[in-house]
Write a protein that holds these residues in place. Sequence first.
Motif, PDB file in Angstrom:
ATOM      1  N   HIS A 180       6.731 -16.741 -34.513  1.00 54.33           N
ATOM      2  CA  HIS A 180       7.493 -15.685 -33.846  1.00 54.33           C
ATOM      3  C   HIS A 180       7.270 -14.334 -34.529  1.00 54.33           C
ATOM      4  CE1 HIS A 180      11.142 -13.111 -34.012  1.00 54.33           C
ATOM      5  NE2 HIS A 180      10.990 -13.159 -32.705  1.00 54.33           N
ATOM      6  N   ASP A 184       5.775 -11.126 -32.701  1.00 54.42           N
ATOM      7  CA  ASP A 184       6.600  -9.915 -32.638  1.00 54.42           C
ATOM      8  C   ASP A 184       5.863  -8.724 -33.241  1.00 54.42           C
ATOM      9  OD1 ASP A 184       9.137  -8.611 -32.054  1.00 54.42           O
ATOM     10  OD2 ASP A 184       9.421  -8.534 -34.215  1.00 54.42           O
ATOM     11  N   TYR A 259      14.606 -15.932 -29.776  1.00 52.90           N
ATOM     12  CA  TYR A 259      13.924 -14.729 -30.243  1.00 52.90           C
ATOM     13  C   TYR A 259      12.641 -14.465 -29.455  1.00 52.90           C
ATOM     14  CZ  TYR A 259      17.073 -14.669 -34.261  1.00 52.90           C
ATOM     15  OH  TYR A 259      18.174 -14.592 -35.056  1.00 52.90           O
TER      16      TYR A 259
END
Length: 360
Positions: A180, A184, A259
Amino acid sequence: MPSIPSLSALRRGSRSTGELAPVPSPANNSVIVDCATYFDGVRQSSCERPDDAIARVRAHGSGFVWIGLKEPEMADMAEVATSFGLHELAVEDAINAYQRAKIEQYSSSLFVVIKTVKYVEHESALKAVEIVNSGEIMMFLGADFIVTVRHGDHSGLAGLRQDLERDPARLALGPAAVMHAIADRIVDQYLAVVESVEDDIDEMESLVFDPTAILRTEQIYLLKREVLELRRAIAPLSAPMRRLAEMPNVFVPPEIRTYMRDVEDHLQQVSERVMAFDEILTTLVNAVLAQVATRQNEDMRKISAWAAIALVPTAVAGIYGMNFDFMPELHWTFGYPLALVLIAGICVLLYRTLRKRGWL
């Protein structure tokens, strides 16, 4: 392009000894950028061999291994693939650059490909040769490991690894937290590149409608080509990110999927802006072509107007140049000056008429 031997071929090559073909030791191999084990989000000593690292983690019953590779060859990937049980098709994709952004799930790992982009600084969009440079980061995500493979000089993860190591609570969530964080970070880089490209498009738009500027369609096509490269990097990633955010996956815990929705939302915003760039540049190309056609029409009108004016003295001179004895005013004293005055008067009248109508 020469074929690359598969991992199974390397195994068959050393079947007599029952071991893999010799590979460089990870401790001395510059292809392995970093390798570490993490327990409860805290980094332990660096791993010298991938098989020892994963064995230590599995014996402990928790934690994970994170190995970072840069542009590996098949021999470099052989030991890593064997230690973590990576599928040979995914391994071959990781070795070959220029893969499309995608997600592939295998029994023991999740294979993720994300394109990276970098804005190439330049003085002006009119003088730029390259505006966007692309690379790749590929991730093998397992229950207790993550292997990152990067292609391109601008796709380094050293800073990201240090940021994550300062947040043990986040790393304690496992390899999916690393995946993640990488996704990101890359999407944030997309946003920075898009904003810089938008400045170039604004500059190009100002030049298109500046009557004093000299702009060629080739310069807009260059920018359009770079935007297309940016679009090819970003657009295919939308579906994989949506899949990670919405669909349950054994390798991605529910808290990480939450997320990932935020990453997918930011990616969608960037993708929409890039689509708008392509439309704007198409409009600018049409505007430049329209300006060129308008200038050509104006030039043809001016040429036609001057040709009409030049036709008057040509016609009069042609008539009186036929040398006949019996012609009006041929032997009159003031015939020649009158012909000149008549020619000049008609030319002036044509000039004023054409100028009043905007032809001159």
